[in-house]
Scaffold this motif. Structure first.
Motif, short mmCIF file in Angstrom:
data_model
loop_
_atom_site.label_atom_id
_atom_site.label_comp_id
_atom_site.label_asym_id
_atom_site.label_seq_id
_atom_site.Cartn_x
_atom_site.Cartn_y
_atom_site.Cartn_z
N THR A 1 -1.80 1.94 13.39
CA THR A 1 -1.03 1.84 12.15
C THR A 1 0.40 1.45 12.49
O THR A 1 0.89 1.73 13.59
N ALA A 2 1.07 0.83 11.53
CA ALA A 2 2.46 0.44 11.73
C ALA A 2 3.17 0.35 10.39
O ALA A 2 2.56 0.02 9.37
N LEU A 3 4.45 0.64 10.40
CA LEU A 3 5.32 0.47 9.23
C LEU A 3 6.54 -0.30 9.69
O LEU A 3 7.29 0.15 10.56
N LYS A 4 6.73 -1.49 9.11
CA LYS A 4 7.86 -2.34 9.51
C LYS A 4 8.31 -3.19 8.34
O LYS A 4 7.50 -3.83 7.67
N ASP A 5 9.61 -3.16 8.09
CA ASP A 5 10.23 -3.99 7.05
C ASP A 5 9.54 -3.82 5.70
O ASP A 5 9.28 -4.79 4.98
N GLY A 6 9.23 -2.57 5.34
CA GLY A 6 8.63 -2.31 4.04
C GLY A 6 7.17 -2.68 3.92
O GLY A 6 6.64 -2.75 2.81
N ILE A 7 6.49 -2.94 5.04
CA ILE A 7 5.07 -3.27 5.03
C ILE A 7 4.33 -2.27 5.91
O ILE A 7 4.69 -2.08 7.08
N TYR A 8 3.34 -1.63 5.33
CA TYR A 8 2.53 -0.66 6.06
C TYR A 8 1.15 -1.26 6.29
O TYR A 8 0.56 -1.85 5.39
N GLN A 9 0.66 -1.12 7.53
CA GLN A 9 -0.62 -1.75 7.86
C GLN A 9 -1.49 -0.82 8.72
O GLN A 9 -1.00 -0.14 9.61
N VAL A 10 -2.79 -0.82 8.38
CA VAL A 10 -3.79 -0.21 9.22
C VAL A 10 -4.60 -1.35 9.84
O VAL A 10 -5.10 -2.20 9.11
N ARG A 11 -4.70 -1.34 11.16
CA ARG A 11 -5.40 -2.41 11.86
C ARG A 11 -6.51 -1.80 12.71
O ARG A 11 -6.27 -0.90 13.51
N MET A 12 -7.73 -2.31 12.53
CA MET A 12 -8.90 -1.80 13.26
C MET A 12 -9.61 -2.94 13.96
O MET A 12 -9.59 -4.08 13.49
N GLU A 13 -10.23 -2.63 15.09
CA GLU A 13 -11.05 -3.59 15.81
C GLU A 13 -12.40 -2.93 16.09
O GLU A 13 -12.47 -1.79 16.52
N VAL A 14 -13.48 -3.69 15.83
CA VAL A 14 -14.85 -3.23 16.10
C VAL A 14 -15.61 -4.37 16.77
O VAL A 14 -15.24 -5.54 16.64
N PRO A 15 -16.69 -4.06 17.49
CA PRO A 15 -17.49 -5.15 18.06
C PRO A 15 -18.10 -6.02 16.98
O PRO A 15 -18.47 -5.54 15.92
N ALA A 16 -18.20 -7.31 17.25
CA ALA A 16 -18.75 -8.24 16.26
C ALA A 16 -20.25 -8.05 16.13
O ALA A 16 -20.92 -7.64 17.07
#
Length: 349
Positions: A334-349
């Motif tokens: 997860t990250a919060l930067k410049d007023g944008i919050y994001q959840v980023r996930m990676e899974v096997p294809a």
């Protein structure tokens, strides 16, 4: 919403209730699964540790110990990798056997790998006497330990506690959300009956999917459908305040993910991005297949001055179930930067 600049800001945030029922014609499943990168790494490290310690018993000094450990590693590690490859390649066939026979088959594969290791020793040290029986027994013993560890791992992938948390997560489609949705549909009955019907259909689909017995994993395509239904319902409530953007890669649709992966994350985006803001917020859901992985992102703008939102309960639940399903092949950041919050996930294809 351009969310690509947020990648450099990622930091890790540490912040079935029903009895299981017999499934008709359940697909056979192996009692142990060696087809995971994490399993391979742990197996190799464990065998190497056994080899290094075992070499101490046959050495009189450091130089002799290093020589014995190197020689044993040159034999044991290829044999271990051979066992892992054979166990993974035969997984479909092993699943057709009874659990006890699967254990025996895994041990026999270990004995064969031990014999292969003995043959490799004969190549590495020409003229040396090869203890074939001892090699087979050592391979069988190490394989038995690996099988036992993998069986315990398989049993722990969806324990009762995790199933209870999934049930709790399913219940998080909160009563007030149901009441707000019904009130929105009632308000639309006279002025826009067709849209009211669509809202109720979305609500029905959402509850049908979210409250069903999902099992261990579902497709990402199904999770996107649930998230769409949820956000379309909230769109009626918030109107122009909720701006939704989708960027869905069809090649990522078949990736396996835990059930209710996206819904709690987009719910958080609405709760912490749209609700506190008088002007509303943007929510973007992105899926993308890159080589052998699928990247899933849920991004939302947040009101000025708001820090990391919430207590992380839903995120912790998702993170844990990703780890149980995909082990080290899954990533959650997860990250919060410049007023944008994001959840980023990676899974096997």
């Amino acid at each position: 919403m351009d969310d690509s600049h947020i990648l450099s800001a990622f930091t890790e945030l540490t912040p079935d209730a029903r009895a299981s029922r017999a499934r008709p014609r359940a697909m056979p499943r192996p009692v142990f699964d060696a087809c995971h990168v994490g399993v391979v790494l742990r197996a190799v490290l464990w065998v190497e540790a056994v080899v290094v310690v075992g070499a101490m018993f046959a050495a009189n000094g450091w130089h002799e110990w290093l020589l014995q450990a190197a020689l044993a590693s040159a034999v044991a590690l290829p044999a271990t990798v051979l066992w892992l490859l054979a166990a993974c390649a035969c997984k479909g066939y092993l699943s057709l056997l009874r659990p006890g026979l699967q254990h025996v088959a895994g041990i026999l594969l270990g004995a064969l790998a031990g014999l292969a290791g003995g043959g490799l020793r004969a190549l590495v040290v020409p003229g040396a006497t090869v203890p074939w029986f001892a090699s087979a027994c050592a391979g069988a013993l190490l394989a038995a330990a690996l099988v036992a560890a993998l069986v315990l791992r398989a049993k722990g992938r969806m324990p009762a506690e995790t199933a209870a948390r999934l049930s709790e997560l399913q219940a998080r489609i909160r009563p007030h959300f149901l009441f707000n949705t019904l009130n929105s549909a009632i308000a639309l009955v006279r002025e826009d009956p067709a849209r009211a019907e669509l809202v109720l259909e979305d609500l029905s689909d959402l509850f049908r999917h979210a409250l069903a017995d999902q099992g261990e994993a579902v497709t990402l395509e199904k999770e996107v459908a649930i998230a769409r239904a949820y956000l379309e319902i909230e769109q009626v409530r918030f109107g122009d305040r909720l701006q939704v953007e989708w960027s869905i890669d069809p090649q990522a649709d078949k990736a396996k993910v835990p059930p209710l992966l996206l819904q709690p994350l987009v719910e958080n985006a609405v709760k912490h991005g749209v609700e506190p803001s008088a002007t509303g917020a943007q929510v973007k859901v992105t899926t993308q297949r890159r080589n052998g992985i699928v990247v899933i992102k849920v991004t939302n703008t947040v009101p000025a001055g708001q820090g990391s939102p919430g207590h992380g309960i839903a995120q912790g639940n998702v993170r844990e179930r990703l780890r149980l399903l995909h082990d080290v092949q899954a990533q959650f950041r997860t990250a919060l930067k410049d007023g944008i919050y994001q959840v980023r996930m990676e899974v096997p294809a």
